[in-house]
Write an enzyme that holds these catalytic residues in place. Structure first.
Site: not given
Ligand code: AMP
Length: 220
Positions: A17, A91, A125, A158, A169
């Site tokens: 992505k 999300r 990795r 990791r 995940r």
């Molecule tokens: P990301 O960089 O997109 O993986 O986001 C990092 C963290 O931010 C995620 O693990 C969530 O804890 C939080 N987060 C990001 N986007 C959202 C969303 N749309 N809804 C809820 N939590 C979010």
């Protein structure tokens, strides 16, 4: 007629992505809004929202929908005159429904990479923990197996990169994203791109966007 193009990109962790988003931004000039980046900026600036969000982020949990919707709605309100690509938001289905009240999307692009392909890719990795250098047994192997090129120290896999954690995940992603995709499918704006590698998927995404953005806003 000039119409502003507004889109969301969906894709599991490890689906490419980030790569596809940066190419869309590079070639089509959309403003890139990443919910993760916006949250991290709030955390760094120690805002009230950042402090509240941080505990969820640290625990690997989703930040509550109302917090996310407020954050994104205020960002989008400042972008009335530019086309944008939303990444990492929505999300959940309630987030999608809330944003739909304010903004009509033109396209939701979903990257569909099989779980086994993602697990296979991530499990190759190996990381040098002190420096963060990452190797891959297939795509970017160290000079000597299991050892960091620069320091000669041991590489580790990791916890997050182990197949069980990746699978967990991916399952969580599928549970959250199913209802979200249903919502956008019903609106007729969901477009799925299947494949195993970004370089294979990208030309199709590019062609699709080229014809749709051209139709909406004149030739690029
Ligand atoms: P990301 O960089 O997109 O993986 O986001 C990092 C963290 O931010 C995620 O693990 C969530 O804890 C939080 N987060 C990001 N986007 C959202 C969303 N749309 N809804 C809820 N939590 C979010």
């Amino acid at each position: 007629m000039n119409k502003l193009f507004r889109m969301v990109i969906l894709g599991a962790p490890g689906s490419g992505k980030g790569t596809i988003s940066s190419r869309i931004v590079r070639d089509f000039g959309l403003k890139h809004l990443s919910s993760g980046d916006l949250l991290r900026a709030q955390v760094i600036n120690k805002t009230e929202l950042g402090i509240a969000a941080q505990k969820y982020m640290k625990a690997g949990k989703l930040v509550p929908d109302d917090v996310m919707v407020n954050l994104i709605a205020s960002e989008l309100a400042g972008l009335k005159t530019s086309p944008w690509l939303l990444d990492g938001f929505p999300r959940t289905r309630p987030q999608a429904e809330a944003v739909h009240q304010h903004e009509k999307l033109d396209l939701v692009l979903s990257l569909e990479v099989p779980d086994e392909v993602i697990i296979d890719r991530i499990k190759g990795r190996w990381t040098h923990l002190p420096s963060g250098r990452i190797y891959h047994t297939e795509f970017n192997p160290p000079q000597v197996s299991g050892v960091d090129d620069v320091t000669g120290e041991q590489l580790v896999q990791r916890e997050d990169d182990k197949p069980e954690s990746v699978k967990q995940r991916l399952d969580q992603y599928a549970v959250n994203t199913g209802p979200l995709k249903g919502f956008y499918r019903d609106l007729g704006i969901l477009q799925e791109f299947h494949g195993t590698e970004s370089n294979e998927i990208w030309p199709r995404v590019h062609n699709y966007l080229k014809s749709h953005l051209t139709a909406l806003s004149g030739p690029f």
